[in-house]
Design a protein around this motif. Structure first.
Motif, PDB file in Angstrom:
ATOM      1  N   UNK A  28       0.835  -1.210   0.000  1.00  0.00           N
ATOM      2  CA  UNK A  28       0.000   0.000   0.000  1.00  0.00           C
ATOM      3  C   UNK A  28       0.866   1.255   0.000  1.00  0.00           C
ATOM      4  N   UNK A  29       0.452   2.300  -0.721  1.00  0.00           N
ATOM      5  CA  UNK A  29       1.245   3.539  -0.750  1.00  0.00           C
ATOM      6  C   UNK A  29       1.473   4.099   0.645  1.00  0.00           C
ATOM      7  N   UNK A  30       2.630   4.698   0.844  1.00  0.00           N
ATOM      8  CA  UNK A  30       2.970   5.324   2.118  1.00  0.00           C
ATOM      9  C   UNK A  30       3.647   6.664   1.861  1.00  0.00           C
ATOM     10  N   UNK A  31       3.409   7.611   2.752  1.00  0.00           N
ATOM     11  CA  UNK A  31       4.076   8.898   2.670  1.00  0.00           C
ATOM     12  C   UNK A  31       5.479   8.809   3.263  1.00  0.00           C
ATOM     13  N   UNK A  32       6.419   9.526   2.675  1.00  0.00           N
ATOM     14  CA  UNK A  32       7.716   9.744   3.313  1.00  0.00           C
ATOM     15  C   UNK A  32       7.469  10.527   4.599  1.00  0.00           C
ATOM     16  N   UNK A  33       8.150  10.179   5.671  1.00  0.00           N
ATOM     17  CA  UNK A  33       7.826  10.763   6.969  1.00  0.00           C
ATOM     18  C   UNK A  33       8.510  12.112   7.202  1.00  0.00           C
ATOM     19  N   UNK A  34       8.536  12.897   6.153  1.00  0.00           N
ATOM     20  CA  UNK A  34       8.927  14.304   6.237  1.00  0.00           C
ATOM     21  C   UNK A  34       8.211  14.988   5.081  1.00  0.00           C
ATOM     22  N   UNK A  35       7.841  16.258   5.197  1.00  0.00           N
ATOM     23  CA  UNK A  35       7.149  16.943   4.092  1.00  0.00           C
ATOM     24  C   UNK A  35       8.087  17.171   2.904  1.00  0.00           C
TER      25      UNK A  35
END
Length: 385
Positions: free
Chosen positions: A159-166
């Motif tokens: 499943x897609x995940x965000x990088x944990x920084x903007x």
């Protein structure tokens, strides 16, 4: 507000909030520019994020608004609008993150501002290029990580995940800094300003495809998209016998040294691993071997041997570890500043150094409207149109 840097004498008016725009203008301040932050009534929304002071001085705001002056203006108010116009007339750059259409309604679009000051450079940072079907839509970092392919790319088939920084906010901000400096250089020749558009979507798609386009570099495609090495599920920090390290062997010499250090020197002649092309084609097998081999060696002696052999490798730091990292301590990376409200602060210094012009040393981020009275007196007010 700042000590000299290569942009000394350049005045930037910032109308952005949250992260992307303020991050970009903070870097311009680190290069010596004077940055005047025009805040709406109530201030930048980032002031309230994790604010332990109760005074609108949260840690994100404090970190990315250093070296700036703050004035609170309601651009719907004729008097405040005239103050803003006076600032624009004296400035070199206006930076904002209003989407196309919204900038016109607010009166910060390039045609409006260039009539006041033909030399003005307007840097517009927003989600999408103005001439596309998404052009008028707003955007934040999570949305941009999703549509740009970054989120899906993090996990491959998972499943897609965000990088944990903007990530998209900060990378687009960095691109904006380069674009503003290019426009300032061009203005030295032409004598006039221009609009500089920096869309997040296009910026991040280009960023991702630099190494991930793969067979899609050809039209029609000659193979799948992607880069096997960075996409391998075995690419991650590795456990040693007593810790964790990150390592990236790249050249033939790197791998020959690594095979020797890990006591399997014969692998340097193995057809699967003897060239960069072969290693890329067999990267999952190679990285799986590396994981098992590293786990048998203690961190300290392993890193000593790797560094001696010039194989890039380091221990894995947590965020907390960064504040006691010996390299950052010796290079003076963290600056100690005293904020009149928030108290003593420890903040990152500019990573870029200029040998002749110097880098600006920044004061702490301002409280809301901390400089408003002085700026109104300095710039005065012009008659409203």
């Amino acid at each position: 507000m700042t000590r000299p840097g290569p942009l000394e004498g350049v005045t930037v008016i910032e109308l952005s909030n949250m992260l992307m725009g303020p991050y970009a203008t903070m870097m311009l301040a680190q290069m010596g520019a004077r940055v005047i932050k025009v805040e709406p009534p109530g201030g930048d929304i980032a002031r309230g994020i994790a604010d332990a002071t109760g005074h609108g001085l949260g840690p994100i705001y404090l970190n990315i608004n250093r070296g700036k002056e703050s004035i609170e203006l309601d651009l719907a108010d004729p008097g405040d609008r005239s103050t803003f116009h006076a600032l624009v007339e004296a400035a070199d750059v206006v930076a904002h993150n209003r989407p196309p259409g919204s900038d016109v309604r607010l009166g910060v679009d390039y045609p409006t501002l260039s009539r006041m000051n033909p030399r003005i450079i307007v840097c517009a940072m927003y989600g999408f290029g103005a001439d596309g079907p998404y052009g008028s839509l707003g955007a934040y970092d999570d949305v941009m990580q999703g549509i740009s392919g970054i989120a899906a790319h993090q996990t491959g088939d998972g499943p897609p995940q965000y990088v944990r920084t903007p990530l998209t906010d900060k990378i687009t901000g960095i691109v904006a800094v380069g674009a503003v400096n290019a426009a300032l250089y061009e203005r030295e020749r032409s004598g006039v300003g221009q609009l500089v558009e920096v869309p997040m979507f296009e910026t991040m798609v280009g960023f991702l495809l630099a190494e991930q386009q793969g067979g899609f570099i050809h039209n029609p495609p000659r193979g799948p998209a992607g880069y096997a090495r960075t996409n391998s599920p075995h690419r991650h920090p590795y456990a040693t016998a007593d810790g964790m390290i990150s390592i990236l062997a790249s050249t033939d010499a790197h791998w020959a040294a690594l095979f020797r250090i890990l006591r399997e020197p014969q692998l340097a002649e193995d057809p699967r691993f003897a060239s960069i092309r072969a290693r890329t084609e067999n990267i999952d097998e190679l990285y799986a071997w590396l994981k098992d081999a590293l786990a048998r060696h203690p961190t300290r002696s392993l890193l000593e041997q790797l560094h001696e052999a010039r194989v890039p490798a380091m221990r894995v730091n947590t965020i907390e570890d960064l504040f006691v990292d010996p390299h950052l301590a010796q290079t003076g990376f963290f600056e100690e500043v005293e904020h009149p409200v928030a108290g003593p602060l420890r903040q990152p210094a500019a990573p870029v150094r200029f040998s002749r012009s110097g880098s600006a040393s920044l004061d702490a981020a301002p409280s809301l409207d901390a400089d408003g009275q002085r700026l109104r007196q300095e710039f005065g007010r012009r008659e409203t149109a």
